[in-house]
Write an enzyme that holds these catalytic residues in place. Sequence first.
Site, mmCIF file in Angstrom:
data_model
loop_
_atom_site.group_PDB
_atom_site.id
_atom_site.type_symbol
_atom_site.label_atom_id
_atom_site.label_comp_id
_atom_site.label_asym_id
_atom_site.label_seq_id
_atom_site.Cartn_x
_atom_site.Cartn_y
_atom_site.Cartn_z
ATOM 1 C CB CYS A 62 -66.013 -21.123 5.381
ATOM 2 S SG CYS A 62 -67.683 -21.700 6.379
ATOM 3 C CG HIS A 95 -60.222 -21.949 7.489
ATOM 4 N ND1 HIS A 95 -61.196 -20.920 7.193
ATOM 5 C CD2 HIS A 95 -61.134 -23.026 7.280
ATOM 6 C CE1 HIS A 95 -62.286 -21.451 7.070
ATOM 7 N NE2 HIS A 95 -62.311 -22.562 7.070
ATOM 8 C CD GLU A 139 -55.691 -23.796 8.262
ATOM 9 O OE1 GLU A 139 -56.706 -23.936 8.856
ATOM 10 O OE2 GLU A 139 -55.141 -22.730 7.881
ATOM 11 C CE LYS A 199 -62.906 -19.565 10.866
ATOM 12 N NZ LYS A 199 -61.585 -19.242 10.263
ATOM 13 C CG HIS A 239 -66.391 -20.768 11.158
ATOM 14 N ND1 HIS A 239 -66.122 -19.682 10.398
ATOM 15 C CD2 HIS A 239 -66.343 -21.847 10.547
ATOM 16 C CE1 HIS A 239 -65.962 -20.302 9.026
ATOM 17 N NE2 HIS A 239 -66.023 -21.588 9.141
ATOM 18 C CG PHE A 261 -69.247 -27.049 3.711
ATOM 19 C CD1 PHE A 261 -68.326 -27.394 4.260
ATOM 20 C CD2 PHE A 261 -70.629 -26.842 4.253
ATOM 21 C CE1 PHE A 261 -68.516 -27.829 5.520
ATOM 22 C CE2 PHE A 261 -70.634 -27.462 5.529
ATOM 23 C CZ PHE A 261 -69.594 -27.866 6.238
#
Lengths: 404, 81
Positions: A160, A300, A311, A329, A334, A392
Amino acid sequence: MVRDVVVTGVGLVTPLGETADETWRELRSGVTAADSITRFDPDEAAVRSRIACEIGDDPVATGSEWVDERAMGRYAELAVAAAAEAIEDAGFEPDDPAWQSERAATSIASAFAGLPEIESAAGDRPSPRFLITALANLAAGHVSMAFDLRGPNRSPATACAAGTHAIADAVADIRTGRADVAVAGGTDAPISPLGVGSFDAMRALSTRNDEPERASRPFDADRDGFVLAEGSGILVLEARDHAAERGAKPYAAVTGTGLTGDAHHPTRPAEGGRGLRRCLECALTDAGRESAAVDHVNAHGTSTPTGDACEADALRTLFDTVPPVTSVKGSLGHTLGGAGAIESAILARSIAEGTIPPTANYETPDPACDVPVVAETRETALEVAVTTSAGFGGTNGALVFEHP
Amino acid sequence: MSNATDVVNRLEEIIADRLRVDRDAFDETTEFEAEPLDAESLDMVELAEAIEAEIGVHVPDDDLAEIETVGDLRTYVTERV
């Protein structure tokens, strides 16, 4: 000599709209594209989460002349359509003398890439074209073939954060003189039983199935997971002198890039978001900016309980006063490897228009995410802004955008 | 699952199988995060998914986060089966 890099074109194919203009208009209005999954039967796939942000069946009404369905996976089709829009938006014409193919780079990321195509093909003898519909670098490959880009050609696979990393790589291409122009961004089309099922099994997705439009709610106290989406964002990056010579008007400059690794856990961010914070520090150092100069964070913010809190921790510990934060998002879900690029395209536009788009569904502040989240469209001059991504594997990316 | 003993046996099999330990390596006081189970968040989600599929008890994330020992999980599942 390190050359300045500017954004001269943007292209977006998203669940909110098939062009950058349409996506931007919808985004500003605060609507969300999340709805019940129609692409496959969630009952048959035995998934708990039945929500996604889908694009219509024909995702490439614009730029369709470049799309070859037999040779392209859906993720590549989206990228080719977005690239066509970005290149046209940058003011390049066919056979443009300023378009020097060997000085033009392609850097387009994908996380899942052809996973749905692999899923469909599994068990049968593959067609001769199967592999070119599935490999992660084929979005970049097809874009380079469609628009004759013969410079560096690559595809980060950093989950991502990949879209952000693709842009960081393209910035490096221009700064170091490997290219004058770069078509850079990311794409993913992961709405399939395996694509949704793989995150569903990890309990990473929202299960607010009765209210899909309220499911993606970054930083909100009632968030319960993210909503998977498909889409592509492509930017035309260009050396400032090159853009000036041909009279192109930049949206923004990209002045700093940051890349770090958490070295911590396959899926969970490091405590306190320390990897992401350090990534932002690297990007700001690269840009020669103090954190106090930042006017806006395009976050994000995926809408997962842990990710958003980490975050927020990263932002709170980096900034003395956290500037206005938004996560798009909430509106468009996403898109994995597409996300960082879509958000970069939106941030370039935010700077050009002096507008911070809202975080859809932000209703109840969460003490664990104590940052100033923008819930309504805000008109304000933006000189310096940052965008963040995390993936990830503990990979982070950050970019600094400035008024050109 | 016919009775509580069956449920507990099945639960212990799931724990042993998913966390790759012998059945006699843990008891009800064993903490999931400690040796020898050494379970982290994805392991716990995997356990919860297996319990739902094989025993029919759904363990939501919020409840899963509260479960510390094998005994906690045993009580949770047997009360709801």
